[in-house]
Scaffold this motif. Structure first.
Motif, PDB file in Angstrom:
ATOM      1  N   ILE A   1      -5.800  -4.494   1.147  1.00 17.23           N
ATOM      2  CA  ILE A   1      -5.763  -3.170   0.529  1.00 17.23           C
ATOM      3  C   ILE A   1      -7.132  -2.582   0.788  1.00 17.23           C
ATOM      4  O   ILE A   1      -8.154  -3.207   0.464  1.00 17.23           O
TER       5      ILE A   1
ATOM      6  N   THR B   1       0.660   0.786   5.708  1.00 18.17           N
ATOM      7  CA  THR B   1       1.204   1.866   4.894  1.00 18.17           C
ATOM      8  C   THR B   1       0.052   2.683   4.327  1.00 18.17           C
ATOM      9  O   THR B   1      -0.862   2.126   3.710  1.00 18.17           O
TER      10      THR B   1
ATOM     11  N   THR C   1      -1.492   4.822   1.629  1.00 13.41           N
ATOM     12  CA  THR C   1      -1.240   4.994   0.194  1.00 13.41           C
ATOM     13  C   THR C   1      -1.908   6.238  -0.370  1.00 13.41           C
ATOM     14  O   THR C   1      -1.546   6.689  -1.454  1.00 13.41           O
ATOM     15  N   SER C   2      -2.865   6.793   0.369  1.00 16.60           N
ATOM     16  CA  SER C   2      -3.517   8.036  -0.049  1.00 16.60           C
ATOM     17  C   SER C   2      -4.184   8.663   1.168  1.00 16.60           C
ATOM     18  O   SER C   2      -4.854   7.975   1.940  1.00 16.60           O
TER      19      SER C   2
ATOM     20  N   THR D   1       0.637  10.027   3.388  1.00 16.37           N
ATOM     21  CA  THR D   1       0.842   9.149   2.247  1.00 16.37           C
ATOM     22  C   THR D   1       2.303   8.699   2.173  1.00 16.37           C
ATOM     23  O   THR D   1       3.216   9.513   2.275  1.00 16.37           O
ATOM     24  N   GLY D   2       2.507   7.394   2.043  1.00 18.31           N
ATOM     25  CA  GLY D   2       3.855   6.834   1.935  1.00 18.31           C
ATOM     26  C   GLY D   2       4.470   6.407   3.250  1.00 18.31           C
ATOM     27  O   GLY D   2       5.495   5.725   3.262  1.00 18.31           O
TER      28      GLY D   2
ATOM     29  N   THR E   1       4.577   4.380   7.012  1.00 15.84           N
ATOM     30  CA  THR E   1       4.167   3.079   7.533  1.00 15.84           C
ATOM     31  C   THR E   1       4.268   3.087   9.055  1.00 15.84           C
ATOM     32  O   THR E   1       5.195   3.669   9.613  1.00 15.84           O
TER      33      THR E   1
ATOM     34  N   TYR F   1      -5.118   2.448   2.224  1.00  7.85           N
ATOM     35  CA  TYR F   1      -3.986   1.837   2.920  1.00  7.85           C
ATOM     36  C   TYR F   1      -3.680   0.447   2.401  1.00  7.85           C
ATOM     37  O   TYR F   1      -4.507  -0.198   1.759  1.00  7.85           O
ATOM     38  N   TYR F   2      -2.460   0.006   2.689  1.00  7.19           N
ATOM     39  CA  TYR F   2      -2.009  -1.369   2.447  1.00  7.19           C
ATOM     40  C   TYR F   2      -1.554  -1.912   3.780  1.00  7.19           C
ATOM     41  O   TYR F   2      -0.734  -1.274   4.466  1.00  7.19           O
TER      42      TYR F   2
END
Length: 93
Positions: free
Chosen positions: A26, A45, A47-48, A66-67, A69, A88-89
Motif C-alpha cells: 500500500i 489499483t 485508491t486515490s 481512483t478505483g 486496476t 495505490y494498492y
C-alpha cells in the motif's frame, strides 16, 4: 511483519504486507514521473488520485483513475506519471 519501502529519494513510499490474498503493498507517490521493474505479475489499483501509465510494448499512455486496476506482467519495466499525489494498492501474484 510490515516492511517500509522508500524509492526515488522519498517521493514514492509503501508498506508491504502478507495476508490471505498474498503479498501486497500500500503506497503513495508524489507528483512526478517514475519507472518501475517487476519480479512478479502485479495488479495495481489506484485508491486515490489519477495515474498515467505506459505499459511495456505500448506507445500510448493510459489514464487510471481512483478505483481502476491495471496489470503488469512479470520481469518487465513500466513508466508512470502522477500530476499530483496518488495512493495505490499493489497485489503481487
Amino acid at each position: 511483519m510490515l516492511k517500509v519501502n522508500e524509492y526515488f529519494g522519498g517521493s514514492v513510499k509503501s508498506i508491504a504486507l502478507e495476508n490471505e490474498e498474498g503479498t501486497a503493498t500500500i503506497g503513495v507517490m508524489e507528483a512526478g514521473e517514475y519507472e518501475f521493474g517487476t519480479a512478479t505479475i502485479e495488479l495495481m489499483t489506484i485508491t486515490s488520485g489519477s495515474l498515467d501509465v505506459l505499459l511495456p510494448g505500448e506507445t500510448d499512455w493510459k489514464v487510471f483513475e481512483t478505483g481502476s486496476t491495471f496489470r503488469v506482467e512479470k520481469d518487465v519495466r513500466f513508466k508512470v506519471k502522477a500530476a499530483g499525489q496518488v495512493a495505490y494498492y499493489c497485489l503481487y501474484i
